[in-house]
Design a protein around this motif. Structure first.
Motif, PDB file in Angstrom:
ATOM      1  N   GLU A 220       0.844  -1.199   0.000  1.00 19.35           N
ATOM      2  CA  GLU A 220       0.000   0.000   0.000  1.00 19.35           C
ATOM      3  C   GLU A 220       0.884   1.256   0.000  1.00 19.35           C
ATOM      4  O   GLU A 220       0.612   2.209  -0.719  1.00 19.35           O
ATOM      5  CB  GLU A 220      -0.882  -0.044   1.253  1.00 19.35           C
ATOM      6  N   ALA A 221       1.962   1.211   0.783  1.00 19.95           N
ATOM      7  CA  ALA A 221       2.872   2.366   0.832  1.00 19.95           C
ATOM      8  C   ALA A 221       3.492   2.601  -0.549  1.00 19.95           C
ATOM      9  O   ALA A 221       3.631   3.749  -0.994  1.00 19.95           O
ATOM     10  CB  ALA A 221       3.962   2.129   1.877  1.00 19.95           C
ATOM     11  N   ILE A 222       3.835   1.506  -1.243  1.00 21.96           N
ATOM     12  CA  ILE A 222       4.439   1.648  -2.581  1.00 21.96           C
ATOM     13  C   ILE A 222       3.401   2.249  -3.548  1.00 21.96           C
ATOM     14  O   ILE A 222       3.708   3.119  -4.360  1.00 21.96           O
ATOM     15  CB  ILE A 222       4.967   0.288  -3.097  1.00 21.96           C
ATOM     16  N   MET A 223       2.151   1.800  -3.415  1.00 21.13           N
ATOM     17  CA  MET A 223       1.098   2.338  -4.292  1.00 21.13           C
ATOM     18  C   MET A 223       0.866   3.831  -4.024  1.00 21.13           C
ATOM     19  O   MET A 223       0.595   4.590  -4.939  1.00 21.13           O
ATOM     20  CB  MET A 223      -0.193   1.562  -4.090  1.00 21.13           C
ATOM     21  N   TRP A 224       0.996   4.221  -2.769  1.00 16.39           N
ATOM     22  CA  TRP A 224       0.807   5.634  -2.437  1.00 16.39           C
ATOM     23  C   TRP A 224       1.947   6.477  -2.995  1.00 16.39           C
ATOM     24  O   TRP A 224       1.741   7.599  -3.434  1.00 16.39           O
ATOM     25  CB  TRP A 224       0.634   5.814  -0.919  1.00 16.39           C
ATOM     26  N   LEU A 225       3.124   5.900  -3.016  1.00 11.80           N
ATOM     27  CA  LEU A 225       4.256   6.587  -3.645  1.00 11.80           C
ATOM     28  C   LEU A 225       4.006   6.707  -5.151  1.00 11.80           C
ATOM     29  O   LEU A 225       4.193   7.772  -5.749  1.00 11.80           O
ATOM     30  CB  LEU A 225       5.547   5.804  -3.374  1.00 11.80           C
ATOM     31  N   GLU A 226       3.538   5.600  -5.728  1.00  8.70           N
ATOM     32  CA  GLU A 226       3.245   5.533  -7.166  1.00  8.70           C
ATOM     33  C   GLU A 226       2.204   6.598  -7.554  1.00  8.70           C
ATOM     34  O   GLU A 226       2.304   7.240  -8.591  1.00  8.70           O
ATOM     35  CB  GLU A 226       2.667   4.135  -7.426  1.00  8.70           C
ATOM     36  N   THR A 231       6.003  12.075  -0.791  1.00  6.97           N
ATOM     37  CA  THR A 231       7.346  11.615  -1.182  1.00  6.97           C
ATOM     38  C   THR A 231       7.683  10.353  -0.381  1.00  6.97           C
ATOM     39  O   THR A 231       7.084  10.099   0.671  1.00  6.97           O
ATOM     40  CB  THR A 231       8.423  12.681  -0.855  1.00  6.97           C
ATOM     41  N   LYS A 232       8.690   9.615  -0.854  1.00  7.40           N
ATOM     42  CA  LYS A 232       9.101   8.408  -0.117  1.00  7.40           C
ATOM     43  C   LYS A 232       9.555   8.771   1.299  1.00  7.40           C
ATOM     44  O   LYS A 232       9.230   8.084   2.266  1.00  7.40           O
ATOM     45  CB  LYS A 232      10.173   7.613  -0.871  1.00  7.40           C
ATOM     46  N   GLU A 233      10.274   9.900   1.383  1.00 10.91           N
ATOM     47  CA  GLU A 233      10.775  10.312   2.703  1.00 10.91           C
ATOM     48  C   GLU A 233       9.611  10.598   3.648  1.00 10.91           C
ATOM     49  O   GLU A 233       9.642  10.218   4.820  1.00 10.91           O
ATOM     50  CB  GLU A 233      11.661  11.565   2.585  1.00 10.91           C
ATOM     51  N   ASP A 234       8.576  11.264   3.119  1.00 13.18           N
ATOM     52  CA  ASP A 234       7.453  11.623   4.001  1.00 13.18           C
ATOM     53  C   ASP A 234       6.596  10.410   4.352  1.00 13.18           C
ATOM     54  O   ASP A 234       6.051  10.339   5.456  1.00 13.18           O
ATOM     55  CB  ASP A 234       6.614  12.745   3.370  1.00 13.18           C
ATOM     56  N   ILE A 235       6.475   9.454   3.422  1.00 13.34           N
ATOM     57  CA  ILE A 235       5.726   8.229   3.759  1.00 13.34           C
ATOM     58  C   ILE A 235       6.441   7.529   4.917  1.00 13.34           C
ATOM     59  O   ILE A 235       5.833   7.172   5.925  1.00 13.34           O
ATOM     60  CB  ILE A 235       5.595   7.300   2.522  1.00 13.34           C
ATOM     61  N   ASP A 236       7.751   7.389   4.794  1.00 14.89           N
ATOM     62  CA  ASP A 236       8.508   6.694   5.843  1.00 14.89           C
ATOM     63  C   ASP A 236       8.497   7.474   7.158  1.00 14.89           C
ATOM     64  O   ASP A 236       8.301   6.907   8.232  1.00 14.89           O
ATOM     65  CB  ASP A 236       9.954   6.447   5.380  1.00 14.89           C
ATOM     66  N   GLY A 248      10.358   3.115   8.252  1.00 12.47           N
ATOM     67  CA  GLY A 248       9.163   3.328   7.434  1.00 12.47           C
ATOM     68  C   GLY A 248       8.976   2.145   6.487  1.00 12.47           C
ATOM     69  O   GLY A 248       9.909   1.352   6.287  1.00 12.47           O
ATOM     70  N   PRO A 249       7.799   2.017   5.867  1.00 14.60           N
ATOM     71  CA  PRO A 249       7.520   0.843   5.033  1.00 14.60           C
ATOM     72  C   PRO A 249       8.409   0.702   3.798  1.00 14.60           C
ATOM     73  O   PRO A 249       8.736  -0.416   3.389  1.00 14.60           O
ATOM     74  CB  PRO A 249       6.047   1.019   4.625  1.00 14.60           C
ATOM     75  N   LEU A 250       8.843   1.842   3.225  1.00  8.57           N
ATOM     76  CA  LEU A 250       9.671   1.758   2.022  1.00  8.57           C
ATOM     77  C   LEU A 250      11.110   1.392   2.400  1.00  8.57           C
ATOM     78  O   LEU A 250      11.757   0.566   1.744  1.00  8.57           O
ATOM     79  CB  LEU A 250       9.622   3.079   1.246  1.00  8.57           C
ATOM     80  N   GLU A 251      11.541   1.985   3.481  1.00  7.94           N
ATOM     81  CA  GLU A 251      12.868   1.659   4.031  1.00  7.94           C
ATOM     82  C   GLU A 251      12.895   0.165   4.422  1.00  7.94           C
ATOM     83  O   GLU A 251      13.869  -0.546   4.176  1.00  7.94           O
ATOM     84  CB  GLU A 251      13.032   2.518   5.284  1.00  7.94           C
ATOM     85  N   ARG A 278      -2.538  -8.016  -4.558  1.00 14.66           N
ATOM     86  CA  ARG A 278      -1.861  -7.878  -5.860  1.00 14.66           C
ATOM     87  C   ARG A 278      -0.675  -6.923  -5.744  1.00 14.66           C
ATOM     88  O   ARG A 278      -0.828  -5.790  -5.301  1.00 14.66           O
ATOM     89  CB  ARG A 278      -2.864  -7.358  -6.905  1.00 14.66           C
ATOM     90  N   PRO A 279       0.529  -7.387  -6.174  1.00 10.76           N
ATOM     91  CA  PRO A 279       1.703  -6.510  -6.042  1.00 10.76           C
ATOM     92  C   PRO A 279       1.559  -5.250  -6.885  1.00 10.76           C
ATOM     93  O   PRO A 279       0.991  -5.296  -7.982  1.00 10.76           O
ATOM     94  CB  PRO A 279       2.868  -7.358  -6.564  1.00 10.76           C
ATOM     95  N   SER A 280       2.095  -4.153  -6.405  1.00 14.75           N
ATOM     96  CA  SER A 280       2.026  -2.897  -7.158  1.00 14.75           C
ATOM     97  C   SER A 280       2.933  -2.995  -8.390  1.00 14.75           C
ATOM     98  O   SER A 280       3.953  -3.698  -8.374  1.00 14.75           O
ATOM     99  CB  SER A 280       2.464  -1.725  -6.283  1.00 14.75           C
ATOM    100  N   VAL A 281       2.524  -2.258  -9.429  1.00 15.70           N
ATOM    101  CA  VAL A 281       3.307  -2.262 -10.675  1.00 15.70           C
ATOM    102  C   VAL A 281       4.706  -1.695 -10.411  1.00 15.70           C
ATOM    103  O   VAL A 281       5.696  -2.203 -10.927  1.00 15.70           O
ATOM    104  CB  VAL A 281       2.561  -1.458 -11.766  1.00 15.70           C
TER     105      VAL A 281
END
Ligand code: 3HC
Length: 306
Positions: A220-226, A231-236, A248-251, A278-281
């Motif tokens: 879900e975190a990857i999809m939100w980045l997509e 930003t990745k930094e702010d998600i984490d 964070g989830p991306l880290e 389902r994995p994110s694209v």
């Protein structure tokens, strides 16, 4: 009443970040001699160097004595390439920690059931693959080349799911295949406890408890980045500072390995048919690009020292 694990020698198959960590806690904490095998000699060398570094760090921090570090290191022996699985002939337990690939694991468990003693426990550190399917690939009783008690081969297969970094994370998830015997489960649990771990039990469902909950969160975190929500930094940072997660989830995805995350998500999606898995694209594309995260230098972030 505590149950004796009866593991006098352990085989570890795979010397990547998980296999090496398992060898480390077995040698240092359970004080069990470890035979380590990997088909890549380069990987073994890298793993043993890292083990030396970890032991030296523990000594310098006063967590262990010099002599304990030396004894732990001396308990680890590398199985030669000529020997391969034959090197595990006399061990009491093997923990397999190779990549998340069902045909590969089936091949390995078929070979191990032929080479190992009939009473040796065969454990998989798989993150998501069915232990029942892995157990079914063992060679049935009576057809094994090993002689001995003639125990049913599949009954000695169990899931022993460690977490990364193994020396630090306190948990082992124990998974019973439909075929696993009570004795196998009890001994595997006792061994995990001897390695200094707490144990939880999960049924043999795709991803077990841990990854069936963790992977949709990472995905879900990857999809939100997509989608460009943040930003990745702010998600984490949101998860780290807002929810007190250590990463964070991306880290964390980079830390686990993006190839591993994708393999687990594919197992979850195929195993349940549920679109929520389902994995994110973006994850698929990053793995296509061979951006595997921390282990090879690039994922969501860059790791120049990899
Ligand atoms: N191997 C061994 N030890 C390690 C390590 C590694 N790869 N990385 C860090 N450590 C040790 C350090 O040496 C240090 O030990 P010390 O206390 O004796 O000095 C300790 O961990 C803390 O390390 P740092 O001070 O360098 O860094 P942090 O405080 O940021 O902690 C972390 C690092 C422990 C990795 C922390 O960020 C964390 O807990 N992250 C989350 C890890 C996590 O969720 N793991 C589970 C992943 S899911 C999984 O494994 C399942 C699989 O199926 C996918």
């Amino acid at each position: 009443m505590s149950i004796a694990h009866g593991i006098r020698t352990l085989g570890v198959l795979g010397s990547g970040q998980m296999g090496l960590g398992i060898a480390y806690v077995a040698a240092l904490r359970a004080k069990v001699p470890v035979l380590l095998y990997d088909r890549s000699t380069e990987q073994i060398e890298k793993g043993l160097k890292f083990m030396d570094k970890l032991l030296a760090k523990d000594v310098s921090k006063g967590k262990i004595q010099d002599i304990e570090a030396k004894e732990a290191r001396d308990r680890v022996t590398v199985v030669s390439q000529d020997q391969a699985y034959k090197g595990f002939r006399d061990v009491d337990m093997v923990v397999e920690a190779v990549s998340e690939n069902l045909p590969l694991k089936q091949k390995i468990f078929s070979s191990l059931s032929a080479e190992c003693r009939p009473d040796a426990i065969l454990a998989s550190n798989t993150s998501s693959i069915s232990i029942t399917k892995i157990a079914a690939s063992t060679i049935p009783e009576g057809q094994s080349s090993a002689s001995g008690s003639g125990k049913q081969s599949a009954a000695r297969v169990v899931g022993l799911h460690f977490f990364n970094p193994v020396p630090v994370m306190k948990l082992v998830e124990l998974i019973s295949a439909l075929q696993t015997s009570e004795d196998t489960l009890n001994r595997a649990r006792a061994f995990a406890v001897a390695c200094g771990k707490e144990v939880t039990v999960s049924k043999d469902v795709p991803g077990f408890v841990s990854n069936a909950l963790l992977m949709p969160f990472i995905n879900e975190a990857i999809m939100w980045l997509e989608k460009g929500v943040a930003t990745k930094e702010d998600i984490d940072k949101t998860l780290k500072l807002g929810m007190n997660h250590p990463m964070g989830p991306l880290e964390l995805a980079d830390f686990i390995g993006l190839d591993t995350c994708l393999a687990i998500q594919q197992t979850l999606y195929q195993g349940t048919g549920d679109s929520k898995y389902r994995p994110s694209v973006l994850l698929e594309r990053m793995v296509d690009a061979q951006w595997y995260g921390r282990k090879n230098g690039k994922g969501f972030y860059e790791y120049p020292d990899a």
